[in-house]
Motif scaffolding. Sequence first.
Motif, mmCIF file in Angstrom:
data_model
loop_
_atom_site.group_PDB
_atom_site.id
_atom_site.type_symbol
_atom_site.label_atom_id
_atom_site.label_comp_id
_atom_site.label_asym_id
_atom_site.label_seq_id
_atom_site.Cartn_x
_atom_site.Cartn_y
_atom_site.Cartn_z
ATOM 1 N N GLU A 175 5.974 69.901 8.050
ATOM 2 C CA GLU A 175 7.287 69.919 8.402
ATOM 3 C C GLU A 175 8.218 69.713 7.543
ATOM 4 O O GLU A 175 7.738 68.486 6.622
ATOM 5 C CB GLU A 175 7.267 69.160 9.475
ATOM 6 N N LEU A 176 9.279 70.373 7.411
ATOM 7 C CA LEU A 176 10.587 69.920 6.759
ATOM 8 C C LEU A 176 11.528 68.811 7.367
ATOM 9 O O LEU A 176 11.759 68.945 8.379
ATOM 10 C CB LEU A 176 11.404 70.869 6.236
ATOM 11 N N VAL A 177 11.658 67.774 6.450
ATOM 12 C CA VAL A 177 12.295 66.767 7.052
ATOM 13 C C VAL A 177 13.783 66.415 6.030
ATOM 14 O O VAL A 177 13.467 66.414 4.750
ATOM 15 C CB VAL A 177 11.729 65.268 7.434
ATOM 16 N N PRO A 178 14.758 66.003 6.623
ATOM 17 C CA PRO A 178 15.967 65.788 5.505
ATOM 18 C C PRO A 178 15.842 64.339 5.144
ATOM 19 O O PRO A 178 15.670 63.531 5.683
ATOM 20 C CB PRO A 178 17.170 65.994 6.227
ATOM 21 N N VAL A 179 15.889 64.195 3.657
ATOM 22 C CA VAL A 179 15.980 62.998 3.087
ATOM 23 C C VAL A 179 17.298 62.876 2.078
ATOM 24 O O VAL A 179 17.551 64.021 1.667
ATOM 25 C CB VAL A 179 14.759 62.694 2.238
ATOM 26 N N THR A 180 17.764 61.658 1.964
ATOM 27 C CA THR A 180 18.863 61.614 1.105
ATOM 28 C C THR A 180 18.672 60.995 -0.511
ATOM 29 O O THR A 180 17.999 60.020 -0.277
ATOM 30 C CB THR A 180 19.936 60.942 1.701
ATOM 31 N N ILE A 181 18.759 61.625 -1.412
ATOM 32 C CA ILE A 181 18.654 61.159 -2.623
ATOM 33 C C ILE A 181 19.997 60.866 -3.250
ATOM 34 O O ILE A 181 20.907 61.395 -2.885
ATOM 35 C CB ILE A 181 17.870 62.411 -3.468
ATOM 36 N N ALA A 182 20.049 59.731 -4.236
ATOM 37 C CA ALA A 182 21.278 59.388 -4.523
ATOM 38 C C ALA A 182 21.407 58.640 -5.996
ATOM 39 O O ALA A 182 20.249 58.307 -6.266
ATOM 40 C CB ALA A 182 21.967 58.326 -3.600
ATOM 41 N N ILE A 183 22.540 58.450 -6.496
ATOM 42 C CA ILE A 183 22.651 57.478 -7.826
ATOM 43 C C ILE A 183 23.268 56.552 -7.215
ATOM 44 O O ILE A 183 24.364 56.833 -6.596
ATOM 45 C CB ILE A 183 23.253 58.332 -8.657
ATOM 46 N N VAL A 184 22.817 55.214 -7.382
ATOM 47 C CA VAL A 184 23.430 54.137 -6.814
ATOM 48 C C VAL A 184 24.064 53.291 -7.991
ATOM 49 O O VAL A 184 23.230 53.026 -8.987
ATOM 50 C CB VAL A 184 22.505 53.308 -6.116
ATOM 51 N N ALA A 185 25.231 52.831 -8.183
ATOM 52 C CA ALA A 185 25.756 51.994 -9.085
ATOM 53 C C ALA A 185 25.690 50.812 -8.616
ATOM 54 O O ALA A 185 26.273 50.081 -7.544
ATOM 55 C CB ALA A 185 27.267 52.642 -9.213
ATOM 56 N N LEU A 186 24.856 50.234 -9.371
ATOM 57 C CA LEU A 186 24.554 48.606 -9.034
ATOM 58 C C LEU A 186 25.877 47.646 -9.224
ATOM 59 O O LEU A 186 26.258 47.890 -10.086
ATOM 60 C CB LEU A 186 23.161 47.828 -9.567
ATOM 61 N N ASP A 187 25.839 46.771 -8.431
ATOM 62 C CA ASP A 187 26.900 45.755 -8.658
ATOM 63 C C ASP A 187 26.881 45.005 -10.088
ATOM 64 O O ASP A 187 27.831 44.587 -10.672
ATOM 65 C CB ASP A 187 27.225 44.867 -7.649
ATOM 66 N N ASP A 188 25.667 44.746 -10.565
ATOM 67 C CA ASP A 188 25.319 44.232 -11.842
ATOM 68 C C ASP A 188 25.561 45.250 -12.886
ATOM 69 O O ASP A 188 25.366 44.764 -14.072
ATOM 70 C CB ASP A 188 23.753 43.852 -11.701
ATOM 71 N N GLY A 189 25.770 46.666 -12.688
ATOM 72 C CA GLY A 189 26.124 47.319 -13.982
ATOM 73 C C GLY A 189 25.042 48.730 -14.048
ATOM 74 O O GLY A 189 25.703 49.832 -14.258
ATOM 75 N N PRO A 190 24.011 48.597 -13.846
ATOM 76 C CA PRO A 190 23.057 49.809 -14.059
ATOM 77 C C PRO A 190 23.417 50.913 -12.981
ATOM 78 O O PRO A 190 23.586 50.446 -11.843
ATOM 79 C CB PRO A 190 21.681 49.186 -14.207
ATOM 80 N N TRP A 191 23.119 52.007 -13.479
ATOM 81 C CA TRP A 191 23.071 53.037 -12.130
ATOM 82 C C TRP A 191 21.464 53.418 -12.009
ATOM 83 O O TRP A 191 20.763 53.576 -13.220
ATOM 84 C CB TRP A 191 23.771 54.355 -12.625
ATOM 85 N N VAL A 192 20.992 53.642 -10.875
ATOM 86 C CA VAL A 192 19.647 53.869 -10.674
ATOM 87 C C VAL A 192 19.606 55.202 -9.411
ATOM 88 O O VAL A 192 20.337 55.360 -8.565
ATOM 89 C CB VAL A 192 18.531 52.920 -9.918
ATOM 90 N N TYR A 193 18.667 56.010 -9.974
ATOM 91 C CA TYR A 193 18.228 57.074 -8.867
ATOM 92 C C TYR A 193 17.537 56.562 -7.807
ATOM 93 O O TYR A 193 16.763 55.764 -8.005
ATOM 94 C CB TYR A 193 17.317 58.283 -9.741
ATOM 95 N N SER A 194 17.695 57.010 -6.439
ATOM 96 C CA SER A 194 17.094 56.466 -5.455
ATOM 97 C C SER A 194 17.086 57.170 -4.263
ATOM 98 O O SER A 194 17.724 58.268 -4.190
ATOM 99 C CB SER A 194 17.801 54.988 -5.211
ATOM 100 N N PHE A 195 16.275 56.818 -3.214
ATOM 101 C CA PHE A 195 16.452 57.121 -1.895
ATOM 102 C C PHE A 195 17.047 56.350 -0.796
ATOM 103 O O PHE A 195 17.382 55.183 -1.222
ATOM 104 C CB PHE A 195 14.847 57.547 -1.427
ATOM 105 N N ILE A 196 17.767 56.962 -0.044
ATOM 106 C CA ILE A 196 18.701 56.293 0.822
ATOM 107 C C ILE A 196 18.017 56.419 2.186
ATOM 108 O O ILE A 196 17.790 57.554 2.774
ATOM 109 C CB ILE A 196 20.273 56.932 1.051
ATOM 110 N N ALA A 197 17.611 55.245 2.863
ATOM 111 C CA ALA A 197 17.180 55.157 4.251
ATOM 112 C C ALA A 197 18.459 55.248 5.183
ATOM 113 O O ALA A 197 19.511 54.332 5.016
ATOM 114 C CB ALA A 197 16.727 53.911 4.632
ATOM 115 N N GLY A 198 18.613 56.363 6.020
ATOM 116 C CA GLY A 198 19.798 56.534 6.799
ATOM 117 C C GLY A 198 20.521 57.574 6.374
ATOM 118 O O GLY A 198 20.343 58.163 5.413
ATOM 119 N N THR A 199 21.631 57.863 7.004
ATOM 120 C CA THR A 199 22.385 59.098 6.451
ATOM 121 C C THR A 199 24.016 58.251 6.236
ATOM 122 O O THR A 199 24.623 57.918 6.814
ATOM 123 C CB THR A 199 22.750 60.081 7.556
ATOM 124 N N ALA A 200 24.422 58.901 4.944
ATOM 125 C CA ALA A 200 25.517 58.493 4.448
ATOM 126 C C ALA A 200 26.558 59.508 4.746
ATOM 127 O O ALA A 200 26.513 60.648 4.642
ATOM 128 C CB ALA A 200 25.712 58.146 2.904
#
Length: 97
Positions: free
Chosen positions: A39-64
């Motif tokens: 079964e295909l399910v929607p998932v959100t992938i994102a680039i998150v800019a951490l408050d500490d500086g680095p940017w990370v690739y990630s998954f997001i729980a929930g819908t933005a």
Amino acid sequence: MATCSRCCSSQLEPIASTGTGSIVSSRVVHREVDGFHGELVPVTIAIVALDDGPWVYSFIAGTASRCATEPVRVRFVPDVVVDRLPVFQLCPDHCPE
């Protein structure tokens, strides 16, 4: 990451992070749940800019919301990893500092 993106050194050491940040870019993709032809399910992938500086690739729980006028704030979910990427959850309003 195996090396520093600035100097290419492999002498990396862990540093503490607040675990909060803002979504810079995101995309909803449809993935199979259980192997091939699942079964295909929607998932959100994102680039998150951490408050500490680095940017990370990630998954997001929930819908933005893609129509947000302010940055969408997220918080790291410890001990949860999907496909070797960290998982962040949406902050209800603004993450406490």
